[in-house]
Design a protein around this motif. Structure first.
Motif, PDB file in Angstrom:
ATOM      1  N   LYS A  89       0.640  12.889  -2.006  1.00  0.00           N
ATOM      2  CA  LYS A  89      -0.537  13.751  -2.180  1.00  0.00           C
ATOM      3  C   LYS A  89      -0.231  14.910  -3.117  1.00  0.00           C
ATOM      4  CE  LYS A  89      -2.641  12.730   2.312  1.00  0.00           C
ATOM      5  NZ  LYS A  89      -2.988  13.263   3.651  1.00  0.00           N
ATOM      6  N   ALA A 102      -3.599   7.651  -2.582  1.00  0.00           N
ATOM      7  CA  ALA A 102      -3.640   7.532  -1.125  1.00  0.00           C
ATOM      8  C   ALA A 102      -4.967   8.035  -0.593  1.00  0.00           C
ATOM      9  CB  ALA A 102      -2.495   8.331  -0.502  1.00  0.00           C
ATOM     10  N   GLU A 116      -5.547   8.689   2.523  1.00  0.00           N
ATOM     11  CA  GLU A 116      -5.390   9.364   3.804  1.00  0.00           C
ATOM     12  C   GLU A 116      -6.045  10.733   3.777  1.00  0.00           C
ATOM     13  OE1 GLU A 116      -2.003   6.580   3.188  1.00  0.00           O
ATOM     14  OE2 GLU A 116      -2.961   8.197   2.058  1.00  0.00           O
ATOM     15  N   THR A 148       3.883  10.254   2.393  1.00  0.00           N
ATOM     16  CA  THR A 148       2.451  10.563   2.290  1.00  0.00           C
ATOM     17  C   THR A 148       2.197  11.980   1.784  1.00  0.00           C
ATOM     18  OG1 THR A 148       1.795   8.933   3.939  1.00  0.00           O
ATOM     19  CG2 THR A 148       0.293  10.776   3.575  1.00  0.00           C
ATOM     20  N   GLU A 178       7.290   7.439   6.017  1.00  0.00           N
ATOM     21  CA  GLU A 178       5.985   7.395   5.350  1.00  0.00           C
ATOM     22  C   GLU A 178       5.138   8.594   5.742  1.00  0.00           C
ATOM     23  OE1 GLU A 178       2.687   6.211   3.175  1.00  0.00           O
ATOM     24  OE2 GLU A 178       4.608   5.168   3.170  1.00  0.00           O
ATOM     25  N   GLU A 179       5.086   8.881   7.044  1.00  0.00           N
ATOM     26  CA  GLU A 179       4.205   9.935   7.544  1.00  0.00           C
ATOM     27  C   GLU A 179       4.687  11.329   7.171  1.00  0.00           C
ATOM     28  OE1 GLU A 179       2.241  11.422  11.804  1.00  0.00           O
ATOM     29  OE2 GLU A 179       3.833   9.927  11.779  1.00  0.00           O
TER      30      GLU A 179
END
Length: 331
Positions: free
Chosen positions: A281, A10, A12, A277, A272-273
């Motif tokens: 991580k 990811a 992000e 996610t 997801e948030e």
């Protein structure tokens, strides 16, 4: 994100923060609520129509004093098998679709143990949408809304009862019983594999994680000993889960075993948030082998065996099964 897009890395920024959520003390230290809003969906608590002409071929039995459904490969024990723990959604042990799901994994060479996580108390049945008029009268709308509100209340009460404190000890009894009765399959696979759907996905993730010894049995570790408690190694060698409910980011942060996740795009029950996610991580940081695949255009619960009119959902249901099966076969 398209249904065939797989995210294992990811990009992000770590600076992105989810909105602060009130802290709710759970079994695991610093456990927080997964997300606001509904905790169980329609597809978690109701079965789709059973595929035409299919009947379960396994058997009901007991392991560790807990009711289980056992599905065996046709040539077992003459040919080696691997032990698979299958944890269901809210429809539970007696669901024909869940039993057929276990049979499908057995047909691929796994000896499948599917326990009754709910002690004979599956989720309350949902409103039967097939009996509702397409254009209901005002009175019928009021009745439907009342029924839906009452159903939501019943499900919340059901979830408040079936907590890790109750579920995990049952699963440990089943695992210990399976290790004794099917020692050959456990040995052949080098451990126990796990697949979980909806409610059961959370517990496959917990059993795939490293936790304080007391927490894995559904007990909160003593507050004055949290820094020095003994950690319990994962009980699952490799796991695959689909559209989890009640999953927290802490569940994913603790995972140590190779894990595949089938998620649904824009799923409020598996955010997801707030969950995926940060969990992804953490798995990357911890060097945990993982794969997260997001499916679009399907409902939460789509991967559970059951018939759909929409050919796309049927196709992606089969694809999700193939991905989950391939993951545990490859590990």
């Amino acid at each position: 994100m398209a249904e065939d897009e797989i995210a294992t890395k990811a990009p992000e920024s770590d600076a992105q923060q989810a909105p602060a959520d009130p802290v709710v003390q759970g079994v695991f230290p610093d456990d927080t609520r997964a997300q606001a809003g509904p905790s169980m969906g329609e597809h978690c608590v109701t079965d789709r129509p059973t595929p035409s002409g299919e009947m379960p071929t396994g058997e009901l039995s007991k392991l560790g004093g807990v009711d289980v459904y056992i599905a065996k490969p046709a040539d077992y024990p003459h040919s080696p098998s691997k032990l698979l723990l299958l944890l269901t959604g809210g429809t539970g042990l007696m669901s024909t679709n869940n039993q057929l799901q276990a049979d499908k994994y057995a047909s691929e060479g796994f000896l499948v143990v599917m326990p009754d996580q709910f002690e004979g108390n599956p989720a309350p049945n949902s409103v039967d949408m097939t009996k509702i008029d397409e254009h209901p009268s005002f009175l019928e709308q009021v009745k439907l809304k009342t029924a839906e509100t009452f159903k939501s209340f019943l499900i919340d009460m059901w979830l408040a009862y079936h907590t890790p404190e109750r579920v995990l000890p049952l699963l440990h009894k089943v695992i210990e019983g399976a290790k004794e009765e099917f020692a050959d399959a456990v040995s052949n696979g080098g451990g126990i594999y796990g697949v979980g759907y909806c409610f059961g996905a959370k517990y496959i993730l917990i059993l795939s994680g490293e936790h304080p010894d007391t927490a894995t049995w559904g007990q909160a570790p003593p507050k004055d000993e949290e820094q020095g408690v003994v950690k319990k190694e994962p009980l699952i060698k490799a796991g695959a889960v689909a559209h989890g409910t009640m999953v927290t980011k802490e569940d994913l942060e603790a995972v140590k075993s190779p894990t595949y996740i089938a998620a649904v795009e824009n799923d409020p029950l598996f955010s997801e948030e707030e969950v995926l996610t940060p969990g992804r991580k953490a798995m990357e940081k911890n060097g945990v082998e993982h794969e997260i695949q997001t499916f679009s255009g399907v409902p939460h619960g789509f991967a559970v065996l059951g018939d759909y009119d929409d050919p796309k959902i049927k196709q992606l249901q089969a694809q999700a099964f193939g991905q989950m099966l391939g993951w545990i076969q490859g590990h």
